[in-house]
Each structure stands twice: as structure tokens, then as C-alpha cells.
Design a protein around this motif. Structure first.
Motif, PDB file in Angstrom:
ATOM      1  N   ARG A 263       0.817  -1.221   0.000  1.00  0.00           N
ATOM      2  CA  ARG A 263       0.000   0.000   0.000  1.00  0.00           C
ATOM      3  C   ARG A 263       0.848   1.267   0.000  1.00  0.00           C
ATOM      4  N   GLY A 264       2.068   1.181   0.571  1.00  0.00           N
ATOM      5  CA  GLY A 264       2.922   2.374   0.660  1.00  0.00           C
ATOM      6  C   GLY A 264       3.967   2.440  -0.440  1.00  0.00           C
ATOM      7  N   GLY A 265       4.115   1.342  -1.210  1.00  0.00           N
ATOM      8  CA  GLY A 265       5.072   1.339  -2.320  1.00  0.00           C
ATOM      9  C   GLY A 265       6.532   1.294  -1.898  1.00  0.00           C
ATOM     10  N   MET A 266       6.805   0.891  -0.653  1.00  0.00           N
ATOM     11  CA  MET A 266       8.199   0.855  -0.184  1.00  0.00           C
ATOM     12  C   MET A 266       8.897  -0.429  -0.610  1.00  0.00           C
ATOM     13  N   GLU A 267      10.227  -0.374  -0.713  1.00  0.00           N
ATOM     14  CA  GLU A 267      11.028  -1.562  -0.975  1.00  0.00           C
ATOM     15  C   GLU A 267      11.108  -2.376   0.328  1.00  0.00           C
ATOM     16  N   PRO A 268      11.106  -3.715   0.215  1.00  0.00           N
ATOM     17  CA  PRO A 268      11.199  -4.529   1.432  1.00  0.00           C
ATOM     18  C   PRO A 268      12.401  -4.151   2.318  1.00  0.00           C
ATOM     19  N   ARG A 269      13.557  -3.868   1.689  1.00  0.00           N
ATOM     20  CA  ARG A 269      14.714  -3.530   2.524  1.00  0.00           C
ATOM     21  C   ARG A 269      14.450  -2.268   3.351  1.00  0.00           C
ATOM     22  N   ASP A 270      13.791  -1.281   2.750  1.00  0.00           N
ATOM     23  CA  ASP A 270      13.505  -0.045   3.486  1.00  0.00           C
ATOM     24  C   ASP A 270      12.514  -0.296   4.631  1.00  0.00           C
ATOM     25  N   VAL A 271      11.618  -1.245   4.426  1.00  0.00           N
ATOM     26  CA  VAL A 271      10.687  -1.615   5.500  1.00  0.00           C
ATOM     27  C   VAL A 271      11.461  -2.290   6.638  1.00  0.00           C
ATOM     28  N   LEU A 272      12.412  -3.168   6.254  1.00  0.00           N
ATOM     29  CA  LEU A 272      13.237  -3.837   7.280  1.00  0.00           C
ATOM     30  C   LEU A 272      14.041  -2.829   8.084  1.00  0.00           C
ATOM     31  N   ILE A 273      14.590  -1.837   7.389  1.00  0.00           N
ATOM     32  CA  ILE A 273      15.350  -0.787   8.086  1.00  0.00           C
ATOM     33  C   ILE A 273      14.425  -0.050   9.054  1.00  0.00           C
ATOM     34  N   ALA A 274      13.222   0.320   8.575  1.00  0.00           N
ATOM     35  CA  ALA A 274      12.260   1.026   9.433  1.00  0.00           C
ATOM     36  C   ALA A 274      11.929   0.205  10.674  1.00  0.00           C
ATOM     37  N   ALA A 275      11.786  -1.115  10.494  1.00  0.00           N
ATOM     38  CA  ALA A 275      11.327  -1.977  11.587  1.00  0.00           C
ATOM     39  C   ALA A 275      12.450  -2.369  12.554  1.00  0.00           C
ATOM     40  N   THR A 276      13.686  -1.959  12.241  1.00  0.00           N
ATOM     41  CA  THR A 276      14.810  -2.298  13.133  1.00  0.00           C
ATOM     42  C   THR A 276      15.558  -1.019  13.525  1.00  0.00           C
ATOM     43  N   LYS A 277      16.580  -0.651  12.754  1.00  0.00           N
ATOM     44  CA  LYS A 277      17.403   0.483  13.177  1.00  0.00           C
ATOM     45  C   LYS A 277      16.678   1.826  13.068  1.00  0.00           C
ATOM     46  N   GLY A 278      15.697   1.933  12.157  1.00  0.00           N
ATOM     47  CA  GLY A 278      14.944   3.182  12.029  1.00  0.00           C
ATOM     48  C   GLY A 278      14.150   3.478  13.291  1.00  0.00           C
TER      49      GLY A 278
END
Ligand SMILES: [Zn+2]
Length: 426
Positions: A358-373
Motif C-alpha cells: 500500500r505504501g510502495g516501499m522496498e522490502p529492505r527499506d521496511v526492514l530498516i524502518a522496523a529495526t534500526k529506524g
């Protein structure tokens, strides 16, 4: 002085060492930092709740240590949900809040803390609970009394009188009995609330900068506080070393909260170009809580929502993911937050696939958000968010490669929080 320091430490780390034993973990694939490429087979050593070594290859476990074999899985940092409500359950009608005791809220919160950890979420930021409940839960978990994630807790949200976070559209006697402790009018009173919540043990301040969907208030979804009130809140919070998280749906409310200096915008439903620009300029984090909308949509028509709430729900559902797309494309920092409690606790990681779809994000960017972000937003980067020597042993194993298939985050096979192994149902 000592008491203050101890409370601050309790908020950031699991206080009790898990055990004195050394644990050796074999990882098939290892993601130490979501922003970097994964490594092949690796060995992680954990001693007294901390990571003490990370080596290439599946090395034999020295005598006297315990081996955990995750060689068929991807091992990565524990997930961080920057927006939960542990003391709330999604299928509980709003009026239960006038009947259930705050003590019962603690029991509900502990139950949900365990469900959250089951999902591989090893740190949460709780953004709204009854006074004291979340601080008691935070302490019980950090002292090792109960399984749960590390908790960064706001306590109650600060609201305008009659706003999202206050009590509306019920008998005046109920309002008189339950309202007031978290509302403010004028800069002076708003500063006072911040200091009171700080005194009570808040790790950050949560405000409802605009109307909200699930409250009984009928004043829509736009800005609620005056700019002077919001600046008083952010300025006072800053003086106490506290960040401010702003619940905000309406475009002008988002922009005003951002300009007032909040650290994160929660939901951000109707954000426009001016809001995106303001967030980028100020380095404000965007927390999309897409799962909140899914949870609400699933329960529409079940009779749990009153007409005033249903009207606001219908306003929002066409916009799910649009704000996240605009913010992430523009380079606004993105954290991972779900609003668990609006949907069933434990389903937190469905948010990740929604951020992609729904947000059009790349999986890696989601992983970053869900951890170090999220770790950065919560101020816990020194403890968690990446796997590094010296950091807390907060790690999970998933089945598959989450960089290629973000749905792997819904296949949690192992959880360790603060060096404590947490049994998960397979
Ligand atoms: Zn929320």
C-alpha cells in the motif's frame, strides 16, 4: 538523583541478566544491519544478555555453552513497533473503558506483551494507556517477572478538552469522573501536563494534535491544539529530554505539529505536499500504522463502532498508504508502527507487507524502518536495532529471506529478547 538514573536505565534495557550461561547461535543467513547485505552461515555468541561475538561460519559450541541451531533460518535484529497500545484490545467496545478497572488493564497489558514478543517484536513504544498501567508493566518486564518486549512508554496522551484522548458523548457524570487528568487549555496548563507525565515516569510525550477516528468526539480530524499550546508542549518536553509523538490525521494539523517540533507524526492520513516538505525540513519521522485501518475495516458493521466513529472511518479508508508513499518517496525518515490494540496484538508484522503493497516501499527499506529506524526514533540505538557486539541480544529467526519476501516477517521461528529465549509456537 539515583532514583532518576535507575528509572531511565529501566526504560532502556532489560535490567536482570537473562542468565550467566553462554549461548551459541548458528544462523543460516545473518542480517546484522538491515541496511547492509546479509552474510552466510554465522555464529553469534551471547553472554549475560549481550552479544559478545559474531563470527563467520558455523563454529562448534565450546564446552559449557548451549547451542541453538537456527542454521535453516535467517537471523536478524528483533523488530521494533513504534506505536502500540498494550492495555487495549481491538474488540473491546469504547464503553468498557468506563467499567474495567485500571488494575484489569495491567493484566490485559501483560497478556498482550507476551503476544507481541511471540511476533518477534522485542521493543515497543506504547503511545497511550491509563495513568500508571504501562509504567507498572514496563517495570515488571524489565525486572524479568513477565515475558514481553522492552517498553518505551508515553502513559496517557495529552488532548484538548473534548478532543481525541478525552471523553466525549457520554453522560456528564461519567465525564466528570474520568476526564481532566490528561487535557489542557492554554500554554501554561499544557506545559504543566508535560511535567506531570514526566514526573509519573513517561519516556516520551504523546499528544493528539488532531481529532481521531475511534474516539466519540465529533469535531472531525483536523488540528485541535493552538500553535502556542503545541509549542509549549514540545518546548517543555525538550527541556526535560523527552520527545513528542503527535497523533495527526488532517493535513494542517500534521504541518502545525511538525512546525511545533514534534519528533514523529503518527498516522499522517491526509498529509499533503506542504506537510511532507515540513517533515523533511525538520527531520520528523513518519509512522504510518497501516494495520490500524485494516483492523478498523475488518470490524466495520460489527456494531462495535458508533455512528460518529463510523463516519470518520469512511473518511479515511480511501487514503490508506497514500501518506506513507508520499513521505517515503520524498525521503522523510520512516519508522515502523502499527497501532496494535486497534487490531489484535500479535498481528503487528502484517504492517510490513502493507508498507510494501500500500505504501510502495522496498522490502529492505521496511526492514530498516522496523529495526534500526525505529530504534533511532525511540532513542534505543545503543541497545538494539542492529546485531553488534555489546548490544542487547534482541534477535529473531524467520523462515525465508525478508529482503526478497517481506512476508517472511510473519514466519517467526525463534525469539530472543535481552538474552532470554522466548518460546514461540511454530
Ligand atoms: Zn494509537
Amino acid at each position: 538523583m539515583f532514583r532518576i538514573a535507575a528509572a531511565a536505565v529501566a526504560a532502556l534495557s532489560f535490567m536482570t541478566p537473562a542468565n550467566a550461561e553462554t549461548i551459541v547461535i548458528h544462523a543460516g543467513t545473518l542480517i546484522t544491519d538491515a541496511a547492509k547485505a546479509a552474510s552466510g552461515p554465522s555464529t553469534i555468541t551471547v553472554t549475560d544478555s549481550r552479544i559478545t561475538a559474531i563470527d563467520a561460519g558455523l563454529n562448534p559450541a565450546p564446552e559449557g555453552t548451549r547451542l541453538i541451531d537456527l542454521s535453516q533460518h535467517t537471523v536478524m535484529p528483533g523488530l521494533i513497533d513504534a506505536h502500540v497500545h498494550l492495555t487495549g484490545d481491538h474488540d473491546s467496545a469504547f464503553w468498557k473503558g468506563f467499567i474495567d478497572t485500571t488494575e484489569y488493564g495491567v493484566a490485559v497489558g501483560l497478556k498482550n506483551a507476551k503476544l507481541t514478543l511471540d511476533a518477534g517484536v522485542t521493543t515497543v513504544r506504547d503511545l497511550g494507556s491509563e495513568p500508571q498501567t504501562m509504567f507498572a508493566i514496563r517495570r515488571a518486564i524489565s525486572e524479568g517477572m513477565h515475558a514481553g518486549p522492552r517498553i518505551i512508554a508515553a502513559g496517557p496522551a495529552i488532548s484538548i478538552i473534548g478532543g481525541h484522548g478525552d471523553v466525549s458523548n457520554v453522560r456528564p457524570e461519567i465525564i466528570a469522573a474520568t476526564s481532566g487528568y490528561n487535557t489542557c487549555t492554554g500554554p501554561k496548563e499544557c506545559s504543566q501536563r508535560v511535567r506531570e507525565f514526566s514526573r509519573a515516569g513517561a519516556d516520551l510525550i504523546k499528544i493528539t494534535a488532531t481529532g481521531g477516528v475511534l474516539s466519540q468526539q465529533g469535531r472531525g480530524l483536523e488540528a485541535h491544539f493552538t500553535p502556542e499550546e503545541m509549542t509549549a508542549i514540545t518546548g517543555t518536553a525538550r527541556s526535560l529530554g523527552l520527545k513528542v509523538a503527535a497523533h495527526a490525521h488532517g493535513a494542517r494539523g500534521i504541518e502545525a505539529a511538525t512546525r511545533a517540533g514534534v519528533s514523529s507524526i503518527e498516522h499522517g492520513t491526509f498529509i499533503d505536499d506542504a506537510g511532507v516538505r515540513a517533515m523533511k525540513e525538520n527531520g520528523t519521522w513518519y509512522v504510518a500504522t497501516l494495520m490500524a485501518y485494516r483492523g478498523i475495516e475488518e470490524q466495520l458493521g460489527t456494531g462495535i463502532y458508533t455512528p460518529v466513529v463510523e463516519g470518520k472511518i469512511r473518511e479515511t479508508l480511501a487514503f490508506v498508504g497514500k501518506g506513507l508513499g508520499a513521505a517515503s518517496r520524498a525521503g522523510v525518515p520512516i519508522a515502523f508502527g502499527t497501532d496494535a490494540g486497534v487490531f489484535a496484538h500479535g498481528r503487528n508484522n502484517e504492517e510490513a507487507a502493507m508498507m510494501v503493497e500500500r505504501g510502495g516501499m522496498e522490502p529492505r527499506d521496511v526492514l530498516i524502518a522496523a529495526t534500526k529506524g525505529s530504534a533511532e526514533l525511540l532513542g534505543v540505538s545503543a541497545e538494539t536495532g542492529t546485531l553488534e557486539i555489546g548490544k542487547s541480544a534482541d534477535l529473531i529467526a524467520v523462515e525465508g529471506d525478508p529482503v526478497r519476501d517481506i512476508g517472511a516477517l510473519e514466519r517467526i521461528r525463534f525469539v530472543m529478547a535481552g538474552g532470554r529465549e522466548h518460546p514461540v509456537a511454530q
